[in-house]
Scaffold this active site. Structure first.
Site, PDB file in Angstrom:
ATOM      1  N   ARG A  46      60.681  40.960  59.094  1.00 52.59           N
ATOM      2  CA  ARG A  46      59.969  41.880  57.437  1.00 52.59           C
ATOM      3  C   ARG A  46      59.445  40.055  56.994  1.00 52.59           C
ATOM      4  O   ARG A  46      58.445  39.717  56.354  1.00 52.59           O
ATOM      5  CB  ARG A  46      60.437  42.503  56.338  1.00 52.59           C
ATOM      6  CG  ARG A  46      59.410  42.482  54.959  1.00 52.59           C
ATOM      7  CD  ARG A  46      60.220  43.727  54.623  1.00 52.59           C
ATOM      8  NE  ARG A  46      60.809  43.915  54.395  1.00 52.59           N
ATOM      9  CZ  ARG A  46      62.577  43.957  54.098  1.00 52.59           C
ATOM     10  NH1 ARG A  46      62.100  42.716  53.308  1.00 52.59           N
ATOM     11  NH2 ARG A  46      64.212  44.588  54.029  1.00 52.59           N
ATOM     12  N   TYR A  98      33.445  45.411  48.106  1.00 51.51           N
ATOM     13  CA  TYR A  98      34.368  46.838  48.867  1.00 51.51           C
ATOM     14  C   TYR A  98      34.865  47.732  48.014  1.00 51.51           C
ATOM     15  O   TYR A  98      35.552  47.676  47.033  1.00 51.51           O
ATOM     16  CB  TYR A  98      35.018  46.524  49.682  1.00 51.51           C
ATOM     17  CG  TYR A  98      35.821  47.074  50.351  1.00 51.51           C
ATOM     18  CD1 TYR A  98      35.384  48.159  51.113  1.00 51.51           C
ATOM     19  CD2 TYR A  98      37.395  47.277  50.385  1.00 51.51           C
ATOM     20  CE1 TYR A  98      35.587  49.098  52.174  1.00 51.51           C
ATOM     21  CE2 TYR A  98      38.014  48.286  50.973  1.00 51.51           C
ATOM     22  CZ  TYR A  98      37.519  49.055  51.856  1.00 51.51           C
ATOM     23  OH  TYR A  98      37.944  50.063  52.593  1.00 51.51           O
ATOM     24  N   ASP A 170      37.676  36.953  48.506  1.00 54.24           N
ATOM     25  CA  ASP A 170      37.377  37.597  49.427  1.00 54.24           C
ATOM     26  C   ASP A 170      36.493  37.026  50.515  1.00 54.24           C
ATOM     27  O   ASP A 170      35.297  37.321  50.599  1.00 54.24           O
ATOM     28  CB  ASP A 170      37.276  38.982  49.341  1.00 54.24           C
ATOM     29  CG  ASP A 170      37.621  40.073  50.463  1.00 54.24           C
ATOM     30  OD1 ASP A 170      36.942  39.564  51.275  1.00 54.24           O
ATOM     31  OD2 ASP A 170      37.204  41.206  50.213  1.00 54.24           O
ATOM     32  N   LYS A 195      38.035  43.096  60.277  1.00 55.16           N
ATOM     33  CA  LYS A 195      36.959  42.458  60.930  1.00 55.16           C
ATOM     34  C   LYS A 195      36.781  41.145  61.573  1.00 55.16           C
ATOM     35  O   LYS A 195      37.063  41.907  62.680  1.00 55.16           O
ATOM     36  CB  LYS A 195      36.316  42.458  59.183  1.00 55.16           C
ATOM     37  CG  LYS A 195      36.754  43.606  58.339  1.00 55.16           C
ATOM     38  CD  LYS A 195      35.842  44.302  58.579  1.00 55.16           C
ATOM     39  CE  LYS A 195      36.515  45.979  57.726  1.00 55.16           C
ATOM     40  NZ  LYS A 195      37.217  46.387  56.604  1.00 55.16           N
TER      41      LYS A 195
END
Ligand SMILES: Cc1ncc(COP(=O)(O)O)c(C=O)c1O
Length: 376
Positions: A46, A98, A170, A195
């Site tokens: 992690r 978005y 973004d 993406k």
């Protein structure tokens, strides 16, 4: 090293332990300590993982940032960035972001004391008027999803610096191949690596790129404390995708241009949104700040949306974008369904709007598919 070489060589490649050319997938939760209190650089996945580290170094270098961090999804990356703020802070965001970003800002973060203003970031005055004494962050998405609006990054950064605001962009749609926001002074870049960076629709992932030691330490702390990181295998998939990012982006753009021009001249199409078209209001700004216009094209049609979507064969009706496969979606019922209708109407996301992620198939097959589907 230049972009194409960085995409293939950044980070520890070949792997230091055995010289593996393909980055090994360190599919482990834990790393044995060398001695009490002494690790070999990793202790728990992690906190950090060697496969993830290669991806993080690669993205950081491609964006020209200080450090990169890989997250489980784009939304995990965004949620982590929001935790840089504290209750009482105000954020100014682009209005046609978005749908999931809008939902996070509108329906999740206010419960933790954050306050948001959404506006079209196309002029200095309206942004400056929205700034309050408690404003801390400007959130930009350019080209925006789904309307492909362009924000002048230099202008927004100039405002932010004057008012001591953090700028976050973004960069999912443009990718660092077409836009390098940090070169314009942006503080943090976020990605849905789901993406274009991955490019094959086989993973969900996110990334954050920082520009200062302070932001780097804080994002690393939050990623570890909140557990929002990406898995080693998912990092490997994104890494493999990034190796071909430059060639894919060039072809996405070439195909998107042909599709945008074809749609512009079609009698069943009322409006085309593509920043590479001279008629697009953001064309000059896009030309100034980007090295290409990208692979996304949105448009409005006159006839039945359902009939058009059902008739398509090469374009698949599916969420997401940026893969080698061409996808089509209907924002008001899919990617932006979480935005209330009156808000969508206000920002211009109409029921007639269709968004294409133009893939890498032969362009004649793509145009022929649109042609047969648009026939009345
Ligand atoms: C521009 C943009 N940002 C962020 C996201 C969220 O990313 P993810 O779906 O990987 O959580 C998306 C998803 O479609 C997006 O299009």
């Amino acid at each position: 090293m230049r972009f194409e070489t960085v995409a293939i060589h950044a980070g520890e490649r070949p792997d230091a332990s055995l010289g593996a050319i393909s980055v090994p997938i360190y599919q482990t939760s834990s790393f044995a300590f060398e001695d009490v209190g002494k690790t070999r650089g990793y202790d728990y996945s992690r906190t950090a993982n060697p496969t993830r580290k290669v991806l993080e170094d690669t993205i950081a270098q491609l964006e020209g940032g200080k450090a990169g961090f890989a997250f489980a999804t784009g939304m995990a990356a965004e949620t982590t960035v929001m935790h840089l703020l504290k209750a009482g802070d105000h954020v100014i965001s682009g209005d046609d972001v978005y749908g999931g970003t809008y939902r996070l800002f509108q329906d999740v973060m206010p419960a933790f004391g954050l306050d948001f203003t959404f506006l079209r970031m196309d002029n200095r005055e309206s942004i400056e008027q929205a700034i309050k004494p408690n404003s801390r962050m400007l959130w930009l998405e350019t080209p925006s999803n789904p309307l492909l609006n362009i924000i002048d990054v230099e202008m927004v950064v100039d405002i932010a610096k004057k008012h001591n605001l953090l700028t976050v962009i973004d960069n999912t749609f443009a990718t660092p191949y077409f836009l390098r926001p940090i070169d314009y002074g942006v503080d943090l870049v976020v990605h849905s690596t789901t993406k274009y960076l991955n490019g094959h629709c086989d993973v969900v992932g996110g990334a954050v790129i920082t520009t200062t030691d302070e932001l780097t330490q804080r994002v690393q702390f939050l990623l570890n404390a909140m557990g929002t990181c990406a898995s080693p295998f998912d990092c490997w998939l994104v890494l493999r995708g990034i190796e071909t990012l430059p060639v894919r982006m060039k072809q996405h753009e070439e195909n998107a241009f042909v599709v945008a021009k074809y749609l512009t001249n079609h009698p069943s199409v009322c409006k085309v949104f593509y920043p590479g078209l001279e008629a697009h209001p953001g064309y000059e700004t896009a030309r100034k700040q980007m090295d290409g216009f990208g692979g996304m094209v949105s448009f409005e049609i006159k006839g039945s949306i359902n009939t058009f979507l059902k008739k398509l064969n090469v374009f698949s009706l599916a969420e997401s974008l940026g893969g080698v496969t061409s996808l089509v979606e209907h924002p008001t019922t899919m990617s932006h369904a979480s935005m209330p209708k009156d808000y969508r109407d206000k920002v211009g996301i109409t029921d007639r709007l269709i968004r294409l992620s133009v893939g890498l198939e032969n362009i004649d097959d793509l145009v022929e598919d649109l042609e047969q589907a648009l026939k009345p």
